[in-house]
Design an enzyme around this catalytic site. Structure first.
Site, short mmCIF file in Angstrom:
data_model
loop_
_atom_site.label_atom_id
_atom_site.label_comp_id
_atom_site.label_asym_id
_atom_site.label_seq_id
_atom_site.Cartn_x
_atom_site.Cartn_y
_atom_site.Cartn_z
N ARG A 121 -1.84 6.09 -2.92
CA ARG A 121 -1.91 6.10 -4.47
C ARG A 121 -2.47 7.87 -4.83
O ARG A 121 -2.67 8.36 -2.90
CB ARG A 121 -3.41 5.53 -3.95
CG ARG A 121 -3.38 3.52 -4.03
CD ARG A 121 -2.54 3.67 -5.47
NE ARG A 121 -1.87 2.06 -5.63
CZ ARG A 121 -1.26 1.73 -5.50
NH1 ARG A 121 -0.05 2.83 -5.29
NH2 ARG A 121 -0.73 0.43 -4.79
N HIS B 231 -1.40 3.46 -14.96
CA HIS B 231 -0.09 3.39 -14.49
C HIS B 231 1.05 4.22 -14.90
O HIS B 231 0.39 5.59 -15.53
CB HIS B 231 1.42 2.44 -15.48
CG HIS B 231 1.83 1.47 -14.92
ND1 HIS B 231 1.61 1.07 -13.48
CD2 HIS B 231 1.04 0.05 -16.60
CE1 HIS B 231 1.89 -0.49 -13.92
NE2 HIS B 231 1.79 -1.21 -14.68
N CYS C 209 -0.54 5.50 -8.67
CA CYS C 209 0.36 6.00 -8.21
C CYS C 209 1.25 6.55 -7.53
O CYS C 209 1.31 7.50 -8.28
CB CYS C 209 1.78 4.50 -7.89
SG CYS C 209 1.49 2.53 -8.33
#
Length: 268
Positions: free
Chosen positions: A255, A172, A246
């Site tokens: 990405r 993340h 991300c």
């Protein structure tokens, strides 16, 4: 002298408007408070919980590897030591199977009977000195089972640390521990270490792809190369590591990719 006559109907309409405005203000205020609480939960509380859990998992891995017990587990046997990865002839080891599930008895071991990592179990530690980052690596990239715990996830089907091919990871960028929030700050030759029960693998950052499609699967290929951004990636086999997250921040539209190459392996 003229008297101003206020009809009862006019007073009622004014009172009704005041009540509507007051009620609307209260509703908007309540919605604002709820939204603030949700943002605080997402950006602060989930980070706090995930980071604490990830730190405990790292400590558990270290205790078990040092013979002190703990629940975290073992990794598959290391690949043959590549003294010079850049010039060695790559082997073709079998990638980790995505079909490896949880242990039948619900135990906490992170390796199956064949030595491959079990699904969602932490089995390695990723260290990035420039980012002051040290987090567990687990098998799979499931959000609830891996990424939302603050772990870094290993893409099933890609290679394991030290093996010829591509050891590809996801993490993340925002919330849930956000381990990969600042990987855009990595520069060529920055060190990335992957520690398992048996060895420590040292990679060096080689290049960064600032933005590509979320469907650009070529970036985690055995020879990583973007299928969307021509000229980004590699053409020759080697020993690679890939970090994906991300981008832009607080979105999942694109990405961000960082690639590195294996420098050395030393027994743990």
């Amino acid at each position: 002298m003229r008297l101003h006559v206020v009809h009862h109907g006019t007073r009622r309409r004014r009172a009704l408007r005041r009540r509507v405005l007051w009620t609307g203000g209260e509703v908007l205020l309540s919605v604002g408070v709820v939204l603030l609480l949700l943002v605080a939960h997402q950006l602060w509380w989930t980070n706090r919980q995930a980071r604490q859990g990830a730190e405990r998992e790292v400590q558990a891995l270290e205790r078990q590897w040092d013979g002190g017990g703990g629940h975290a587990g073992t990794d598959q046997p290391p690949a043959a030591s590549p003294v010079s990865p850049a010039t060695s002839t790559p082997s073709t080891p079998s990638p980790a199977s995505s079909a490896e599930g949880r242990s039948a008895g619900g135990g906490r071991s992170s390796a199956g009977g064949d030595g491959r990592p079990r699904w969602s179990r932490a089995y390695a530690i990723l260290t990035v000195p420039r980012l002051d980052l040290r987090v567990p690596v687990a098998e799979g990239v499931s959000k609830p089972d891996v990424l939302n715990k603050g772990y870094v996830g290993h893409y099933p089907g890609t290679q394991q640390p030290g093996q010829a091919g591509n050891f590809a990871l996801a993490g993340h960028r925002n919330a849930h521990g956000e381990p990969f929030r600042y990987i855009n700050r990595l520069r060529p030759r920055d060190v990335i270490e992957v520690e398992t029960r048996s060895a420590v693998y040292t990679y060096a950052v080689d290049s960064t792809l600032p933005q590509t499609s979320a469907r650009d699967s070529g970036v985690i290929g055995r020879v990583p190369r973007s299928g969307v951004r021509p000229g980004h990636g590699y053409t020759d086999p080697g020993y690679f590591i890939t970090l994906t997250t991300c981008t832009p921040e607080y979105t999942s539209r694109y990405r961000l990719v960082v690639w590195g190459k294996l420098l050395s392996m030393r027994p743990r």
